[in-house]
Design an enzyme around this catalytic site. Structure first.
Site, short mmCIF file in Angstrom:
data_model
loop_
_atom_site.label_atom_id
_atom_site.label_comp_id
_atom_site.label_asym_id
_atom_site.label_seq_id
_atom_site.Cartn_x
_atom_site.Cartn_y
_atom_site.Cartn_z
N CYS A 166 -1.95 9.99 -6.65
CA CYS A 166 -3.13 9.69 -5.83
C CYS A 166 -4.19 10.76 -6.05
CB CYS A 166 -2.79 9.63 -4.34
SG CYS A 166 -4.31 9.37 -3.39
N LYS B 176 0.86 -1.18 0.00
CA LYS B 176 0.00 0.00 0.00
C LYS B 176 0.91 1.23 0.00
CE LYS B 176 -3.50 2.82 0.62
NZ LYS B 176 -4.37 3.15 -0.53
C1 DHB Z 1 -5.23 6.12 -3.16
C2 DHB Z 1 -5.70 5.99 -4.43
C3 DHB Z 1 -4.80 5.96 -5.43
O1 DHB Z 1 -5.20 5.80 -6.71
C4 DHB Z 1 -3.45 6.09 -5.14
O2 DHB Z 1 -2.54 6.09 -6.10
C5 DHB Z 1 -3.01 6.21 -3.88
C6 DHB Z 1 -3.92 6.22 -2.88
C7 DHB Z 1 -6.15 6.20 -2.05
O3 DHB Z 1 -7.19 6.83 -2.19
O4 DHB Z 1 -5.80 5.68 -0.99
#
Ligand code: DHB
Length: 310
Positions: free
Chosen positions: A128, A43
């Site tokens: 993100c 993550k």
């Molecule tokens: C999240 C979503 C994404 O597409 C990303 O690259 C990083 C984080 C999110 O909302 O957590």
């Protein structure tokens, strides 16, 4: 048949999870590492723990998904600790995804990685779309170049960038021109297609809570955009920058198409969320079947070899 090598490490296959899906906790990461996926990514970690956006923040639709997670994660130290432990146990190739909540936090996180014993790959998430009030770095070309320029004054370990989708040929040209100035290990295209809106018809209502229902779109909707980005960057980037293809992978055919466009590795997000880690076994079987039908024995036989019309 599906064996492939990345940074000199031989992988069973080219499949991985897409960051964000099933990779938040050490337990999930263990499951991924023990699955049929060739590699895994964590993550996206920020310096500090984040609870993320209010729920519901992820919704499966008929043709994909919409999410506005808001970077929930256990904080950088948690993920660095995880990959360092695996490294001690002999894991040769892993991907640690990071992003900062500010310019300086980005620098700080990458310095910590540089100074650590971590020898794996870092995936620098420049895309993100879900933190309210915070635009994606990779849609700001000047900022992207400035940030990477500073990063590469001190960072000497393998580094890839996760990009959002681009939709304009001029943007492919500009971004590739910037990325080619740096010793990047890879480019990962694409992150979710930012800020779509999905509606529950009966309730006449949005399906996720954050940002009034706007969120990143994944799944079947986004495959043509993902393939275009993989293809466009493969045509423009220096040969030694690898490509990870992400977006719209539901079947082995989709994996095949990503590779045909030039992807070295292929990540699975929405379908992993829907199906669990068993998806990697199904995809490898389906990809092998297509390759057998076509008479290919190795992914190098067709990687990047998409034909154009005369
Ligand atoms: C999240 C979503 C994404 O597409 C990303 O690259 C990083 C984080 C999110 O909302 O957590």
């Amino acid at each position: 048949m599906l064996k492939t090598s990345f940074l000199g490490v031989e992988l069973e296959n080219c499949l991985m999870n897409a960051s964000g899906v099933y990779c938040m906790s050490k337990e999930e990461l263990d499951e991924l590492a023990n699955s049929k996926a060739g590699a895994f990514v964590t993550k996206t970690a920020t310096r500090d723990f984040r609870a993320g956006n209010p729920e519901p923040r992820y919704f499966d639709t008929a043709l994909g998904s919409i999410n506005s997670m808001g970077l929930p994660n256990n904080g950088f130290d948690y993920y660095l600790d995880y990959v360092l432990n695996r490294q001690l146990q002999g894991e040769e190739l892993q991907f640690l995804s990071v992003t900062g909540m500010s310019y300086q936090e980005n620098i700080e996180l990458l310095k910590k990685i540089q100074e650590s014993d971590y020898q794996g790959v870092t995936e620098f998430n420049l895309s993100c779309p879900n933190v309210p009030g915070k635009p994606q770095i990779a849609y700001d070309f000047e900022l992207t170049e400035k940030l990477l320029t500073e990063v590469f004054t001190f960072f000497t370990k393998p580094l890839g960038v996760k990009l959002p989708p681009y939709f304009d040929i001029a943007h492919f040209d500009i971004m590739a021109g910037i990325l080619n100035k740096f010793p990047l290990t890879y480019v990962n295209s694409i992150n979710s297609v930012g800020n779509g809106l999905y509606i529950d018809l009966e309730k006449e209502e949005v399906v996720i809570k954050p940002k009034g229902g706007f969120g990143g779109i994944g799944g079947e909707y986004i495959k043509p955009t993902a393939l275009a980005n993989v293809r466009a960057f493969r045509q423009r980037l220096n040969e030694d920058i690898k490509i990870i293809g992400t977006g719209g992978v539901i079947t082995g055919r989709d994996v095949f198409e990503h590779i045909l466009c030039g992807a070295d590795l292929v990540q699975v997000g929405t379908t992993l969320h829907k199906e669990g880690v068993g998806v990697f076994e199904r995809l490898t079987r389906e990809l092998e079947e297509i390759m057998k039908e076509k008479g290919y024995s190795n992914i190098e036989d067709f990687k990047g070899k998409l034909r154009e019309l005369d």
